[in-house]
Design a protein around this motif. Structure first.
Motif, short mmCIF file in Angstrom:
data_model
loop_
_atom_site.label_atom_id
_atom_site.label_comp_id
_atom_site.label_asym_id
_atom_site.label_seq_id
_atom_site.Cartn_x
_atom_site.Cartn_y
_atom_site.Cartn_z
N ARG A 97 -21.92 55.66 -40.32
CA ARG A 97 -23.06 55.01 -40.98
C ARG A 97 -24.31 55.15 -40.13
O ARG A 97 -24.23 55.21 -38.90
CB ARG A 97 -22.76 53.54 -41.16
CG ARG A 97 -21.72 53.29 -42.25
CD ARG A 97 -21.18 51.89 -42.11
NE ARG A 97 -20.50 51.40 -43.30
CZ ARG A 97 -19.33 51.85 -43.76
NH1 ARG A 97 -18.72 52.86 -43.16
NH2 ARG A 97 -18.77 51.30 -44.82
N ASN A 193 -17.12 51.19 -31.80
CA ASN A 193 -17.49 50.52 -33.03
C ASN A 193 -16.16 50.03 -33.62
O ASN A 193 -15.58 50.67 -34.47
CB ASN A 193 -18.18 51.50 -33.98
CG ASN A 193 -18.41 50.90 -35.37
OD1 ASN A 193 -18.38 49.67 -35.53
ND2 ASN A 193 -18.62 51.76 -36.35
N PRO A 194 -15.67 48.90 -33.08
CA PRO A 194 -14.33 48.47 -33.47
C PRO A 194 -14.36 47.81 -34.85
O PRO A 194 -15.44 47.54 -35.38
CB PRO A 194 -13.99 47.43 -32.41
CG PRO A 194 -15.29 46.82 -32.06
CD PRO A 194 -16.31 47.92 -32.18
N PRO A 195 -13.21 47.55 -35.44
CA PRO A 195 -13.19 46.79 -36.70
C PRO A 195 -13.78 45.42 -36.42
O PRO A 195 -13.38 44.78 -35.44
CB PRO A 195 -11.69 46.66 -37.02
CG PRO A 195 -11.00 47.68 -36.16
CD PRO A 195 -11.85 47.87 -34.96
N TYR A 196 -14.75 44.96 -37.24
CA TYR A 196 -15.39 43.68 -36.92
C TYR A 196 -15.58 42.74 -38.10
O TYR A 196 -16.24 41.72 -38.00
CB TYR A 196 -16.70 43.90 -36.19
CG TYR A 196 -17.75 44.77 -36.86
CD1 TYR A 196 -18.28 44.45 -38.10
CD2 TYR A 196 -18.26 45.88 -36.20
CE1 TYR A 196 -19.27 45.24 -38.67
CE2 TYR A 196 -19.24 46.69 -36.77
CZ TYR A 196 -19.74 46.36 -38.01
OH TYR A 196 -20.73 47.13 -38.56
N ALA A 216 -9.70 49.95 -39.86
CA ALA A 216 -10.99 50.22 -39.20
C ALA A 216 -12.00 49.14 -39.50
O ALA A 216 -13.13 49.18 -38.99
CB ALA A 216 -11.52 51.58 -39.66
#
Ligand code: GLN
Length: 286
Positions: A97, A193-196, A216
């Motif tokens: 993104r 950019n971890p799963p958040y 993800a």
């Protein structure tokens, strides 16, 4: 029967997408048709009267059906641009993104002050398509040895394919495993950019986002699970003065900054994206 022409088929597709509540009907219709005709979107406009072959129409129809079901355009055409580079994507990886570009740019900026000319070891946790690590290695002026970690074998396949596409097979080592577990050496830069997304918000996500891998996206109860785990381990894996950088979800920047502070990181900086959302948190290992 008269063959359908570019303008006519685009107009019909936009009408169809509008009925299905697709957000950017014209853009999506153009991106998909441009791929079939192997031309840029701009070129569609100078080819408005070009008739399509039956094969082209059939392939386009398949794409329209997929898009109407909420499958993101990037998965349908199999690619997404990130940092002006082309990346292959499929359902095994999160679609890169634009806001994630702030993370790459933030790290590249910090590296301007990083002394020395030996290659830097740069590690991306949860690399997915490889977009972050590949653009860092490709765009940095510094020589880099990249490491991309993911727990998904299928994601690593995509990442490796992307590294090859950008001639970086020799420069990035992709490792299968959980978070920092596959990292036994000390690195200079750690990005993620971890799963958040908080678990309770997953149901409410846009139809398109729900087609992306849940692994993800889901960051646990408050969305911060992976930041906690990574920050807990990071001081042992990062070189002194090494750089850490995260993308964060809406409203998480201050929490992640506090976690970093508590773990002894300094020079903590929060960077906002183009929508004025605090999106990136950077810090330096003590
Ligand atoms: N940017 C994604 C979204 O908001 C989430 C990605 C992530 O969890 N790291 O849909």
């Amino acid at each position: 029967m008269e063959r359908l022409k570019v303008k006519a088929i685009l107009d019909k597709t936009v009408d169809h997408f509008n009925k299905y509540g697709i957000d950017n009907p014209r853009l999506d219709a153009e991106i998909m048709l441009a791929q079939i005709l192997n031309m840029s979107r701009v070129n569609l406009y100078v080819n408005f009267d070009k008739p399509l072959t039956k094969e082209e129409v059939d392939r386009y129809r398949e794409m329209i059906i997929a898009r109407s079901k909420g499958i993101p355009v990037a998965y349908i055409i199999g690619e997404q641009e990130f940092m002006s580079l082309d990346f292959s994507v499929n359902e095994a990886v999160l679609i890169p993104r634009p806001e994630t570009e702030h993370l790459v740019e933030g790290i590249l900026d910090r590296l301007e002050d990083y002394k020395g000319d030996e290659p830097l070891k740069v590690c991306d946790i949860g690399t997915g398509s490889g977009a972050i690590i590949i653009s860092l290695v490709k765009l940095s002026k510094r020589r880099m040895e990249g490491i991309g970690v993911d727990i998904s074998k299928d994601a690593l396949e995509v990442a490796k394919q992307n590294a090859s596409k950008h001639n970086l097979d020799q420069d990035i080592d992709f490792r299968l495993g959980n978070l920092l577990e596959p990292i036994s050496e000390r690195v200079d830069v750690l990005v993620s950019n971890p799963p958040y997304i908080p678990t309770k918000d997953i149901e409410e996500l846009q139809k398109e986002v729900k087609k992306e891998p849940l692994g993800a996206l889901d960051g646990g109860e408050d969305g911060l699970d992976y930041y906690r785990q990574i920050i807990d381990e990071a001081p042992k894996k990062l070189r002194p003065s090494g750089i850490i950088g995260f993308e964060v979800g809406i409203g998480q920047a201050k929490d992640v900054a506090s976690l970093l502070k508590e773990a002894g990181f300094s020079e903590i900086e929060i960077i906002s994206d183009y929508s004025e959302i605090e999106r990136v948190v950077l810090g330096i290992n003590k």
